[in-house]
Design a protein around this motif. Sequence first.
Motif, mmCIF file in Angstrom:
data_model
loop_
_atom_site.group_PDB
_atom_site.id
_atom_site.type_symbol
_atom_site.label_atom_id
_atom_site.label_comp_id
_atom_site.label_asym_id
_atom_site.label_seq_id
_atom_site.Cartn_x
_atom_site.Cartn_y
_atom_site.Cartn_z
ATOM 1 N N VAL A 107 -24.997 -30.184 45.103
ATOM 2 C CA VAL A 107 -24.353 -31.488 45.134
ATOM 3 C C VAL A 107 -23.314 -31.508 44.016
ATOM 4 O O VAL A 107 -23.625 -31.192 42.862
ATOM 5 N N HIS A 108 -22.092 -31.858 44.375
ATOM 6 C CA HIS A 108 -20.995 -31.906 43.423
ATOM 7 C C HIS A 108 -20.495 -33.349 43.312
ATOM 8 O O HIS A 108 -20.170 -33.975 44.333
ATOM 9 N N GLY A 109 -20.421 -33.864 42.111
ATOM 10 C CA GLY A 109 -19.778 -35.148 41.883
ATOM 11 C C GLY A 109 -18.340 -34.920 41.470
ATOM 12 O O GLY A 109 -18.058 -34.091 40.586
ATOM 13 N N ILE A 110 -17.406 -35.600 42.112
ATOM 14 C CA ILE A 110 -15.987 -35.449 41.798
ATOM 15 C C ILE A 110 -15.386 -36.821 41.514
ATOM 16 O O ILE A 110 -15.940 -37.852 41.903
ATOM 17 N N THR A 111 -14.260 -36.840 40.830
ATOM 18 C CA THR A 111 -13.596 -38.084 40.453
ATOM 19 C C THR A 111 -12.246 -38.154 41.143
ATOM 20 O O THR A 111 -11.385 -37.294 40.938
ATOM 21 N N LEU A 112 -12.065 -39.183 41.959
ATOM 22 C CA LEU A 112 -10.858 -39.319 42.777
ATOM 23 C C LEU A 112 -10.098 -40.585 42.391
ATOM 24 O O LEU A 112 -9.865 -41.479 43.192
ATOM 25 N N GLY A 113 -9.693 -40.630 41.128
ATOM 26 C CA GLY A 113 -8.956 -41.773 40.627
ATOM 27 C C GLY A 113 -9.785 -42.602 39.671
ATOM 28 O O GLY A 113 -10.954 -42.305 39.387
ATOM 29 N N GLU A 114 -9.146 -43.645 39.152
ATOM 30 C CA GLU A 114 -9.784 -44.556 38.210
ATOM 31 C C GLU A 114 -9.440 -45.988 38.579
ATOM 32 O O GLU A 114 -8.402 -46.251 39.197
ATOM 33 N N VAL A 115 -10.306 -46.900 38.198
ATOM 34 C CA VAL A 115 -10.119 -48.306 38.524
ATOM 35 C C VAL A 115 -10.540 -49.155 37.334
ATOM 36 O O VAL A 115 -11.426 -48.769 36.567
ATOM 37 N N ARG A 116 -9.879 -50.278 37.174
ATOM 38 C CA ARG A 116 -10.418 -51.300 36.280
ATOM 39 C C ARG A 116 -10.475 -52.607 37.053
ATOM 40 O O ARG A 116 -9.602 -52.891 37.891
ATOM 41 N N TRP A 130 -11.271 -48.623 31.977
ATOM 42 C CA TRP A 130 -11.011 -47.790 33.150
ATOM 43 C C TRP A 130 -12.288 -47.061 33.541
ATOM 44 O O TRP A 130 -12.959 -46.461 32.696
ATOM 45 N N LEU A 131 -12.609 -47.133 34.820
ATOM 46 C CA LEU A 131 -13.847 -46.574 35.353
ATOM 47 C C LEU A 131 -13.522 -45.506 36.390
ATOM 48 O O LEU A 131 -12.489 -45.572 37.060
ATOM 49 N N PRO A 132 -14.404 -44.535 36.582
ATOM 50 C CA PRO A 132 -14.137 -43.496 37.578
ATOM 51 C C PRO A 132 -14.297 -44.011 38.999
ATOM 52 O O PRO A 132 -14.996 -44.988 39.259
ATOM 53 N N VAL A 133 -13.639 -43.328 39.912
ATOM 54 C CA VAL A 133 -13.880 -43.496 41.348
ATOM 55 C C VAL A 133 -14.519 -42.190 41.818
ATOM 56 O O VAL A 133 -13.835 -41.202 42.072
ATOM 57 N N HIS A 134 -15.833 -42.185 41.872
ATOM 58 C CA HIS A 134 -16.545 -40.953 42.215
ATOM 59 C C HIS A 134 -16.746 -40.811 43.723
ATOM 60 O O HIS A 134 -16.907 -41.798 44.449
ATOM 61 N N ALA A 135 -16.747 -39.568 44.155
ATOM 62 C CA ALA A 135 -17.197 -39.186 45.490
ATOM 63 C C ALA A 135 -18.118 -37.982 45.300
ATOM 64 O O ALA A 135 -18.233 -37.438 44.192
ATOM 65 N N PHE A 136 -18.767 -37.566 46.384
ATOM 66 C CA PHE A 136 -19.746 -36.485 46.259
ATOM 67 C C PHE A 136 -19.584 -35.494 47.410
ATOM 68 O O PHE A 136 -19.387 -35.903 48.563
ATOM 69 N N THR A 139 -6.598 -35.952 42.498
ATOM 70 C CA THR A 139 -6.407 -36.096 43.940
ATOM 71 C C THR A 139 -7.537 -35.369 44.665
ATOM 72 O O THR A 139 -8.204 -34.491 44.094
ATOM 73 N N LEU A 140 -7.756 -35.727 45.914
ATOM 74 C CA LEU A 140 -8.823 -35.087 46.682
ATOM 75 C C LEU A 140 -8.603 -33.586 46.781
ATOM 76 O O LEU A 140 -9.530 -32.788 46.573
ATOM 77 N N ASP A 141 -7.372 -33.171 47.093
ATOM 78 C CA ASP A 141 -7.097 -31.736 47.223
ATOM 79 C C ASP A 141 -7.369 -31.006 45.914
ATOM 80 O O ASP A 141 -7.947 -29.899 45.909
ATOM 81 N N GLY A 156 -21.494 -42.880 33.702
ATOM 82 C CA GLY A 156 -22.536 -41.913 33.388
ATOM 83 C C GLY A 156 -23.054 -41.138 34.575
ATOM 84 O O GLY A 156 -23.969 -40.323 34.421
ATOM 85 N N ALA A 157 -22.478 -41.352 35.769
ATOM 86 C CA ALA A 157 -23.050 -40.763 36.982
ATOM 87 C C ALA A 157 -23.029 -39.242 36.965
ATOM 88 O O ALA A 157 -24.003 -38.599 37.375
ATOM 89 N N LEU A 158 -21.947 -38.639 36.506
ATOM 90 C CA LEU A 158 -21.871 -37.179 36.555
ATOM 91 C C LEU A 158 -22.831 -36.551 35.554
ATOM 92 O O LEU A 158 -23.465 -35.528 35.852
ATOM 93 N N ALA A 159 -22.970 -37.163 34.381
ATOM 94 C CA ALA A 159 -23.953 -36.659 33.423
ATOM 95 C C ALA A 159 -25.365 -36.822 33.967
ATOM 96 O O ALA A 159 -26.227 -35.956 33.754
ATOM 97 N N THR A 160 -25.603 -37.906 34.681
ATOM 98 C CA THR A 160 -26.917 -38.130 35.285
ATOM 99 C C THR A 160 -27.213 -37.059 36.330
ATOM 100 O O THR A 160 -28.342 -36.560 36.429
ATOM 101 N N LEU A 161 -26.214 -36.696 37.117
ATOM 102 C CA LEU A 161 -26.394 -35.638 38.120
ATOM 103 C C LEU A 161 -26.763 -34.327 37.432
ATOM 104 O O LEU A 161 -27.676 -33.602 37.880
ATOM 105 N N LEU A 162 -26.092 -34.001 36.346
ATOM 106 C CA LEU A 162 -26.378 -32.755 35.645
ATOM 107 C C LEU A 162 -27.797 -32.743 35.077
ATOM 108 O O LEU A 162 -28.420 -31.677 34.971
ATOM 109 N N ALA A 163 -28.296 -33.936 34.746
ATOM 110 C CA ALA A 163 -29.625 -34.026 34.130
ATOM 111 C C ALA A 163 -30.719 -34.307 35.139
ATOM 112 O O ALA A 163 -31.840 -34.638 34.749
ATOM 113 N N GLN A 164 -30.423 -34.155 36.426
ATOM 114 C CA GLN A 164 -31.400 -34.489 37.462
ATOM 115 C C GLN A 164 -32.720 -33.773 37.244
ATOM 116 O O GLN A 164 -32.771 -32.616 36.850
#
Length: 284
Positions: free
Chosen positions: A16-25, A51-57, A105-107, A273-281
């Motif tokens: 499972v890979h968490g990726i960041t596709l932009g930021e939002v506030r 500014w917060l991440p826009v995560h996808a997986f 970007t997604l690509d 903290g989502a990506l760090a949480t994934l790493l610490a699963q």
Amino acid sequence: MTRASRTYSAGPVRAVHGITLGEVRVRPKNIEGTGTPMLWWTLTARTWSPWLPVHAFVIEHERGLLLFDTGQSPDSLTDPDYYPGGLLGWVYHRQAQFRVPAEQTLDAQLAELGFAASDITHVVLSHLHQDHAGNLAPFAAVPVYASADELALLEQKTPELHGVLSRRIPPAGVALTPVAFDADAQFDLFDDGTLVMLPTPGHTPGSMSLMVSPTDAAPLLLVGDVTYDPALLACGIVPDVGDRAAQLATARVIADLQVQHPELTVLAAHDRGALATLLAQTPQ
């Protein structure tokens, strides 16, 4: 950190890979609601969140490569006609601001994982808001799943009133596949219990989450915008966007899941903290 990966040593779910596709506030009430009507805080808010991440997986499964949510489109920053005009467009800009650095970007994010959009075999959307369904154009050849209740928003007279940019979602050539949940309120993608869609309405009428169950690790629950911070759910704090009663009911459903699965890891799309949480699963 713009991406994080967790690999598994056995079973159908391989990584499972968490990726960041932009930021939002967003406005603070969009994160920690108190029941204030959305129009009121939209009109009166004077501060923004950080500014917060826009995560996808991205999920590597023995039966394909799945993308959960598609992130914010860079076109939203350059196309003057991307948003509705007039008062409605003003509301969009009052509620959220975005940025998409070139490396997010997604690509670009897929390439860092060694993939291309053409490698994706399944797309699952938590809901149809622009920062979750903003990059659908490359997926004309694969099933793109959204709940039937969410797709019903596209039949409304003005989907934009529900935060759905119907001129852009879906893009030409992309077919959206409706998810009809079974009697147990589930949709098991591969009928093996490893990737199960669950209705989690409230933020939008058809918001859904994805339960990922690796063989050798605790399950993951990808929740989109059910919350911006999973710790808030236990306190009954939900965003002031959507149907508050439905959101609180969904929070209780997730609490029940956490009782059934004490090591459940909840990953939210805008949680820093989502990506760090994934790493610490937690391993099983």
